[in-house]
Design a protein around this motif. Structure first.
Motif, short mmCIF file in Angstrom:
data_model
loop_
_atom_site.label_atom_id
_atom_site.label_comp_id
_atom_site.label_asym_id
_atom_site.label_seq_id
_atom_site.Cartn_x
_atom_site.Cartn_y
_atom_site.Cartn_z
N ARG A 266 0.83 -1.21 0.00
CA ARG A 266 0.00 0.00 0.00
C ARG A 266 0.86 1.26 0.00
O ARG A 266 0.51 2.25 -0.65
CB ARG A 266 -0.95 0.00 1.19
N MET A 314 -3.25 -5.97 -5.56
CA MET A 314 -4.28 -5.59 -4.60
C MET A 314 -5.65 -6.12 -5.02
O MET A 314 -6.41 -6.65 -4.20
CB MET A 314 -4.34 -4.06 -4.46
N ALA A 373 -8.00 5.35 -3.25
CA ALA A 373 -7.09 4.44 -2.54
C ALA A 373 -7.17 4.65 -1.04
O ALA A 373 -7.12 3.70 -0.25
CB ALA A 373 -5.65 4.65 -3.03
N GLY A 374 -7.31 5.92 -0.62
CA GLY A 374 -7.48 6.20 0.80
C GLY A 374 -8.78 5.64 1.33
O GLY A 374 -8.83 5.11 2.46
N TYR A 377 -8.31 1.98 1.88
CA TYR A 377 -7.55 1.75 3.10
C TYR A 377 -8.45 1.88 4.34
O TYR A 377 -8.38 1.08 5.27
CB TYR A 377 -6.40 2.75 3.17
N ASP A 380 -10.65 -1.15 4.68
CA ASP A 380 -9.87 -2.28 5.21
C ASP A 380 -9.65 -2.16 6.71
O ASP A 380 -9.76 -3.14 7.45
CB ASP A 380 -8.52 -2.37 4.51
N ARG A 381 -9.37 -0.95 7.17
CA ARG A 381 -9.14 -0.74 8.61
C ARG A 381 -10.40 -1.02 9.41
O ARG A 381 -10.35 -1.61 10.50
CB ARG A 381 -8.68 0.71 8.86
#
Length: 406
Positions: A266, A314, A373-374, A377, A380-381
């Motif tokens: 990442r 990814m 992309a953020g 992320y 995913d978190r």
């Protein structure tokens, strides 16, 4: 690295050559078939349409077939499309042949990426994908210029026969080097499992990052020739050499991205997108002199292709239970980026913002890619945090051995 990756790279080299050589052959095709340049441009669009349709369709249809067989079959379809292009009697047949040539493109890279990662240790997956993509980037340095010169001196039909020969060499290499062991790995997921992978939000966010990130590249690259001639002062004859510099930068970026992504996937993706924003934002300034323009073209290829392997990996990781269709869909996303980026860059030119204006428009798209992309992320978190919390709760309530009843 396994020698079998060479077979995938040879196939990628042939596909990359036939995809991009059409731009250089448009004048020859125009004169031979007595059509206009805009009409000849439909040959570029037909190939891209074939990629977008063929990538998910062929990946889904072949989901239960051995991947080795699929790769050889896709390359056979590629050869057939190029042979038909060489013998097309008129423009309409050539458009159909170009569409056929584009059909196996996305599925080959998608299935090939799955095969490549299955042949190496987990810590080398991104590097294996970058070595397959090496054929695509080297095609821009060697394959496209040589094929263009062949078309100019021997006729455009000779070019497509030459590309067909590369396809036959790739088929031979695939048959000899791709191991039969694990050939039935694709059967576990099947069509239903492959389609289920596309219902995942993280997969769509990864695909969205590809569209925005590579759309940023093509917003500028689609209009790189007028930038180099009108802004930087290069002659038309010099453009071919400068485009080879783009290929050199893309090759270096591809290999660097694969190596870095194996350590921090990442972080490599975010770093590549940030560098793409910076390069595109500085493009109008860099195009003011000849030497900085050459540097800008090289850096553009480098910054864009650093993200290639991380994005492919990814998508595959987000659809780990059935990666072939998602991996192929990423190639369709790449071609949507090609068309969409060129359209947005054209809007900037049509609005009268100047010959270098497609580059800042591309920078805005790269910022959008960073945002997507953020978002991926953050998703995913959020998914990891509840799982980790449940694991801690379970661990807290496990009775110690001395308290267990005897």
């Amino acid at each position: 690295m396994p020698l079998a990756l060479l077979a995938l790279a040879v196939g990628a080299f042939g596909i990359g050559t036939t995809e991009f050589v059409m731009m250089g052959l448009l004048p020859e095709v125009e004169n031979d078939l007595d059509i206009s340049i805009p009409t000849a441009g439909h040959l570029v669009s037909a190939y891209a349409l074939g990629v977008v349709i063929g990538a998910p369709l062929l990946a889904a249809v072949t989901a239960r077939m051995p991947r080795r067989t699929v790769l050889i079959g896709l390359m056979a379809l590629f050869v057939a499309g190029n042979v038909l292009s060489a013998f097309a009697p008129d423009h309409h047949w050539l458009v159909a042949a170009r569409f056929l040539s584009g059909l196996p493109h996305g599925a080959f890279f998608g299935v090939g990426a799955v095969v490549a990662t299955n042949m190496v240790a987990p810590e080398r997956k991104a590097r294996s994908v970058s070595l397959m993509f090496l054929g695509l980037t080297v095609a821009n340095v060697v394959g496209v210029p040589v094929a263009t010169l062949m078309g100019q001196h021997l006729g455009w039909r000779a070019t497509f026969l030459g590309v067909s020969t590369i396809g036959l060499a790739a088929m031979t290499a695939l048959a000899l080097l791709i191991p039969r062991a694990g050939a039935h790995a694709a059967e576990a997921a099947g069509l239903r499992g492959e389609l289920a992978a596309l219902r995942s939000l993280p997969v769509w966010l990864a695909l969205g990052t590809t569209v925005a990130g590579f759309g940023a590249l093509f917003a500028a690259y689609s209009y790189i020739t007028p930038m180099l001639t009108d802004a930087a002062g290069y002659t038309d004859a010099s453009v071919t050499l400068l485009l080879a510099l783009f290929g050199v930068g893309a090759t270096v970026g591809n290999l660097l991205g694969g190596r870095l992504a194996d350590h921090a996937l990442r972080a490599t993706l975010f770093g590549g997108l940030v560098s793409l924003v910076v390069v595109l934002a500085l493009f109008p300034l860099l195009m003011s002199t000849a030497w900085t323009a050459a540097l800008a073209v090289t850096l553009l290829g480098m910054a864009a292709f650093v993200t290639g392997s991380p994005l492919q990996l990814m998508v595959m990781e987000k659809a780990s239970a059935a990666p072939s269709l998602a991996s192929s869909a990423n190639q369709a996303a790449f071609n949507l980026a090609n068309a969409g980026g060129a359209w947005i860059g054209g809007l900037a030119l049509a609005a009268g913002f100047g010959v270098t204006s497609p580059a800042p428009a591309g920078a805005a798209l790269a910022v959008l890619g960073l945002g997507v992309a953020g978002g991926a992320y953050a998703v995913d978190r959020r998914r990891v945090a509840p799982r980790a919390g449940r694991e801690r709760v379970v661990a807290t309530h496990v009775p110690s051995p001395e308290r267990l009843p005897h």
